[in-house]
Motif scaffolding. Structure first.
Motif, PDB file in Angstrom:
ATOM      1  N   ALA A  93       4.140  -8.264 -13.213  1.00 21.53           N
ATOM      2  CA  ALA A  93       4.396  -9.170 -12.767  1.00 21.53           C
ATOM      3  C   ALA A  93       5.781  -9.061 -11.657  1.00 21.53           C
ATOM      4  CB  ALA A  93       4.717 -10.400 -13.617  1.00 21.53           C
ATOM      5  N   ALA A  94       6.731  -8.522 -12.205  1.00 23.38           N
ATOM      6  CA  ALA A  94       7.992  -8.233 -11.564  1.00 23.38           C
ATOM      7  C   ALA A  94       7.848  -7.104 -10.240  1.00 23.38           C
ATOM      8  CB  ALA A  94       8.982  -7.512 -12.305  1.00 23.38           C
ATOM      9  N   LEU A  95       6.763  -6.181 -10.311  1.00 18.04           N
ATOM     10  CA  LEU A  95       6.533  -5.471  -9.262  1.00 18.04           C
ATOM     11  C   LEU A  95       6.574  -5.870  -7.791  1.00 18.04           C
ATOM     12  CD1 LEU A  95       6.206  -2.214  -9.225  1.00 18.04           C
ATOM     13  CD2 LEU A  95       3.807  -2.585  -9.325  1.00 18.04           C
ATOM     14  N   PHE A  96       5.894  -7.085  -7.641  1.00 15.10           N
ATOM     15  CA  PHE A  96       5.720  -7.734  -6.442  1.00 15.10           C
ATOM     16  C   PHE A  96       7.059  -7.713  -5.668  1.00 15.10           C
ATOM     17  CE2 PHE A  96       1.614  -8.811  -8.215  1.00 15.10           C
ATOM     18  CZ  PHE A  96       0.986  -8.714  -7.102  1.00 15.10           C
ATOM     19  N   ASP A  97       8.005  -8.329  -6.501  1.00 22.77           N
ATOM     20  CA  ASP A  97       9.531  -8.693  -5.889  1.00 22.77           C
ATOM     21  C   ASP A  97      10.023  -7.112  -5.710  1.00 22.77           C
ATOM     22  OD1 ASP A  97       9.746 -11.584  -5.488  1.00 22.77           O
ATOM     23  OD2 ASP A  97       8.745 -11.349  -7.595  1.00 22.77           O
ATOM     24  N   TRP A  98       9.839  -6.466  -6.723  1.00 22.79           N
ATOM     25  CA  TRP A  98      10.653  -5.224  -6.972  1.00 22.79           C
ATOM     26  C   TRP A  98      10.198  -4.224  -5.630  1.00 22.79           C
ATOM     27  CZ3 TRP A  98      10.524  -3.040 -12.730  1.00 22.79           C
ATOM     28  CH2 TRP A  98      11.102  -3.824 -13.348  1.00 22.79           C
ATOM     29  N   LEU A  99       8.953  -4.231  -5.199  1.00 19.62           N
ATOM     30  CA  LEU A  99       8.457  -3.559  -4.082  1.00 19.62           C
ATOM     31  C   LEU A  99       9.036  -4.235  -2.754  1.00 19.62           C
ATOM     32  CD1 LEU A  99       4.927  -2.535  -5.022  1.00 19.62           C
ATOM     33  CD2 LEU A  99       6.868  -1.080  -5.117  1.00 19.62           C
ATOM     34  N   ALA A 100       9.228  -5.366  -2.847  1.00 22.40           N
ATOM     35  CA  ALA A 100       9.991  -6.093  -1.539  1.00 22.40           C
ATOM     36  C   ALA A 100      11.606  -6.143  -1.616  1.00 22.40           C
ATOM     37  CB  ALA A 100       9.462  -7.618  -1.561  1.00 22.40           C
ATOM     38  N   GLY A 101      11.976  -5.053  -2.856  1.00 18.01           N
ATOM     39  CA  GLY A 101      13.403  -4.984  -2.636  1.00 18.01           C
ATOM     40  C   GLY A 101      14.161  -5.901  -3.206  1.00 18.01           C
ATOM     41  N   ARG A 102      13.813  -6.981  -4.020  1.00 19.35           N
ATOM     42  CA  ARG A 102      14.602  -7.859  -4.595  1.00 19.35           C
ATOM     43  C   ARG A 102      14.365  -7.987  -6.125  1.00 19.35           C
ATOM     44  NH1 ARG A 102      10.362 -10.640  -1.162  1.00 19.35           N
ATOM     45  NH2 ARG A 102       9.124 -11.505  -2.680  1.00 19.35           N
ATOM     46  N   PRO A 103      15.208  -8.814  -7.058  1.00 24.70           N
ATOM     47  CA  PRO A 103      14.861  -9.038  -8.153  1.00 24.70           C
ATOM     48  C   PRO A 103      13.663  -9.935  -8.425  1.00 24.70           C
ATOM     49  CG  PRO A 103      17.248  -9.072  -7.914  1.00 24.70           C
ATOM     50  CD  PRO A 103      16.535  -8.898  -6.447  1.00 24.70           C
ATOM     51  N   SER A 163       1.111  -1.180   0.144  1.00 24.88           N
ATOM     52  CA  SER A 163      -0.074   0.033  -0.092  1.00 24.88           C
ATOM     53  C   SER A 163       0.858   1.291   0.189  1.00 24.88           C
ATOM     54  CB  SER A 163      -0.928  -0.274   1.215  1.00 24.88           C
ATOM     55  OG  SER A 163      -1.855   0.852   1.184  1.00 24.88           O
ATOM     56  N   GLY A 164       0.674   2.344  -0.678  1.00 19.62           N
ATOM     57  CA  GLY A 164       1.224   3.642  -0.699  1.00 19.62           C
ATOM     58  C   GLY A 164       0.733   4.226  -1.700  1.00 19.62           C
ATOM     59  N   ARG A 165       1.770   5.266  -2.250  1.00 21.18           N
ATOM     60  CA  ARG A 165       1.135   6.246  -3.283  1.00 21.18           C
ATOM     61  C   ARG A 165       2.505   5.958  -4.474  1.00 21.18           C
ATOM     62  NH1 ARG A 165       2.314   8.232   1.062  1.00 21.18           N
ATOM     63  NH2 ARG A 165       4.159   9.133   0.839  1.00 21.18           N
ATOM     64  N   LEU A 166       1.701   6.340  -5.960  1.00 19.00           N
ATOM     65  CA  LEU A 166       2.744   6.044  -6.704  1.00 19.00           C
ATOM     66  C   LEU A 166       2.694   7.423  -7.657  1.00 19.00           C
ATOM     67  CD1 LEU A 166       0.924   5.246  -9.702  1.00 19.00           C
ATOM     68  CD2 LEU A 166       0.595   2.996  -8.278  1.00 19.00           C
ATOM     69  N   ALA A 167       3.750   7.411  -8.295  1.00 16.73           N
ATOM     70  CA  ALA A 167       3.658   8.313  -9.678  1.00 16.73           C
ATOM     71  C   ALA A 167       4.289   7.590 -10.835  1.00 16.73           C
ATOM     72  CB  ALA A 167       4.448   9.631  -9.195  1.00 16.73           C
ATOM     73  N   LEU A 168       3.615   7.596 -11.841  1.00 15.15           N
ATOM     74  CA  LEU A 168       4.174   7.101 -13.036  1.00 15.15           C
ATOM     75  C   LEU A 168       4.401   8.310 -14.081  1.00 15.15           C
ATOM     76  CD1 LEU A 168       4.705   4.710 -14.999  1.00 15.15           C
ATOM     77  CD2 LEU A 168       2.236   4.814 -15.710  1.00 15.15           C
ATOM     78  N   GLN A 169       5.475   8.322 -14.785  1.00 13.19           N
ATOM     79  CA  GLN A 169       5.681   9.262 -15.827  1.00 13.19           C
ATOM     80  C   GLN A 169       6.267   8.580 -17.106  1.00 13.19           C
ATOM     81  OE1 GLN A 169       8.410  11.848 -13.579  1.00 13.19           O
ATOM     82  NE2 GLN A 169       7.109  13.623 -14.211  1.00 13.19           N
ATOM     83  N   VAL A 170       5.625   8.925 -18.098  1.00 12.03           N
ATOM     84  CA  VAL A 170       6.037   8.451 -19.383  1.00 12.03           C
ATOM     85  C   VAL A 170       6.287   9.709 -20.347  1.00 12.03           C
ATOM     86  CG1 VAL A 170       5.484   7.243 -21.683  1.00 12.03           C
ATOM     87  CG2 VAL A 170       4.434   6.420 -19.181  1.00 12.03           C
ATOM     88  N   LEU A 185       8.847   5.096 -12.510  1.00 12.23           N
ATOM     89  CA  LEU A 185       7.775   4.679 -11.795  1.00 12.23           C
ATOM     90  C   LEU A 185       8.373   5.177 -10.215  1.00 12.23           C
ATOM     91  CD1 LEU A 185       4.916   3.555 -10.928  1.00 12.23           C
ATOM     92  CD2 LEU A 185       6.205   1.106 -10.987  1.00 12.23           C
ATOM     93  N   ARG A 186       7.764   5.996  -9.552  1.00 13.42           N
ATOM     94  CA  ARG A 186       8.270   6.035  -8.005  1.00 13.42           C
ATOM     95  C   ARG A 186       7.088   5.634  -7.259  1.00 13.42           C
ATOM     96  NH1 ARG A 186      12.173   9.940  -8.268  1.00 13.42           N
ATOM     97  NH2 ARG A 186      12.072  11.393 -10.066  1.00 13.42           N
ATOM     98  N   VAL A 187       7.445   4.828  -6.206  1.00 15.11           N
ATOM     99  CA  VAL A 187       6.426   4.247  -5.304  1.00 15.11           C
ATOM    100  C   VAL A 187       7.011   4.610  -3.720  1.00 15.11           C
ATOM    101  CG1 VAL A 187       5.353   2.193  -4.336  1.00 15.11           C
ATOM    102  CG2 VAL A 187       5.987   2.268  -6.856  1.00 15.11           C
ATOM    103  N   GLN A 188       6.123   5.246  -3.088  1.00 18.12           N
ATOM    104  CA  GLN A 188       6.234   5.326  -1.498  1.00 18.12           C
ATOM    105  C   GLN A 188       5.477   4.382  -1.193  1.00 18.12           C
ATOM    106  OE1 GLN A 188       8.636   7.632   0.164  1.00 18.12           O
ATOM    107  NE2 GLN A 188       7.795   6.239   1.757  1.00 18.12           N
ATOM    108  N   LEU A 189       5.970   3.461  -0.255  1.00 21.74           N
ATOM    109  CA  LEU A 189       5.280   2.397   0.308  1.00 21.74           C
ATOM    110  C   LEU A 189       4.691   3.065   1.986  1.00 21.74           C
ATOM    111  CD1 LEU A 189       7.372  -0.690  -0.307  1.00 21.74           C
ATOM    112  CD2 LEU A 189       5.132  -0.028  -1.345  1.00 21.74           C
ATOM    113  N   ASP A 190       3.609   2.747   2.317  1.00 24.54           N
ATOM    114  CA  ASP A 190       3.046   3.116   3.628  1.00 24.54           C
ATOM    115  C   ASP A 190       3.815   2.198   4.886  1.00 24.54           C
ATOM    116  OD1 ASP A 190       1.516   4.997   2.718  1.00 24.54           O
ATOM    117  OD2 ASP A 190      -0.444   3.466   2.615  1.00 24.54           O
ATOM    118  N   GLY A 191       4.399   1.104   4.500  1.00 29.46           N
ATOM    119  CA  GLY A 191       5.103   0.325   5.266  1.00 29.46           C
ATOM    120  C   GLY A 191       5.392  -1.001   4.868  1.00 29.46           C
TER     121      GLY A 191
END
Length: 190
Positions: free
Chosen positions: A124-134, A40-47, A177-183
């Motif tokens: 699909a990769a986002l789950f791992d990326w948000l957890a800080g791993r490839p 959960s958090g905030r995201l900003a996407l720029q193309v 893609l910038r993601v600021q996680l709530d926790g």
């Protein structure tokens, strides 16, 4: 909140903004078989601008991401909590729903993001990326600074301790893609 770089860009890319918003809002219950984590958090996407569009596309919102790459739900809302849309996926199908009840179906997450943004984003990769791993589904290379490269993206983990993860793709068009996680990841909601 959805923000566009300029009014004409917003008008020209209404469907893209709706997609990103719809990806992240309205899954009251996760699809059967979804598993943690829940981000959960905030995201900003720029193309970046590129012909023939010649206008940068930008979207920002609050998000909830649950499940996994096979089965999950991505929800978006404004800072005040107003639902913007939701995407649910199971193998072979992605359903995009707006708060007004409109539904669109796609074969997979790549088709969804490509159809609405003109670019396939590695959900699909986002789950791992948000957890800080490839993501284990593709090769990766570590960076000198905290982070790694994977799937043509540079994942910057320099501020992951503060919940900020930045993914950049330089190939035209450039995407950030910038993601600021709530926790840390949470258990799925009942």
């Amino acid at each position: 909140m959805i923000a566009a770089a300029s009014a004409p860009a917003w008008l020209g890319h209404r469907r893209a903004a709706w997609l990103v918003a719809a990806l992240f809002t309205g899954c009251a219950t996760p699809p059967p078989g979804t598993e943690p984590p829940v981000f959960s958090g905030r995201l900003a996407l720029q193309v970046a601008a590129q012909p023939p569009d010649a206008a940068e596309r930008a979207v920002s919102a609050h998000f909830d991401l649950s499940g996994n790459a096979s089965r999950g739900c991505l929800e978006l809302s404004t800072p005040l909590g107003t639902g913007l849309g939701a995407a649910r996926w199971v193998p072979g199908e992605v359903v995009l729903a707006s708060p007004g009840g409109q539904r669109e179906r796609f074969d997979d997450l790549d088709a969804l993001t490509r159809g609405l943004l003109g670019e396939a984003l590695p959900v699909a990769a986002l789950f791992d990326w948000l957890a800080g791993r490839p993501w284990p589904g593709a090769p990766s290379q570590p960076l000198a600074a905290p982070g790694f490269t994977q799937l043509g993206w540079r994942i910057d983990l320099a501020r992951a301790h503060a919940g900020l993860i930045v993914a950049r793709r330089d190939a035209p068009p450039a995407v950030t893609l910038r993601v600021q996680l709530d926790g840390p990841p949470q258990e799925p909601r009942p």
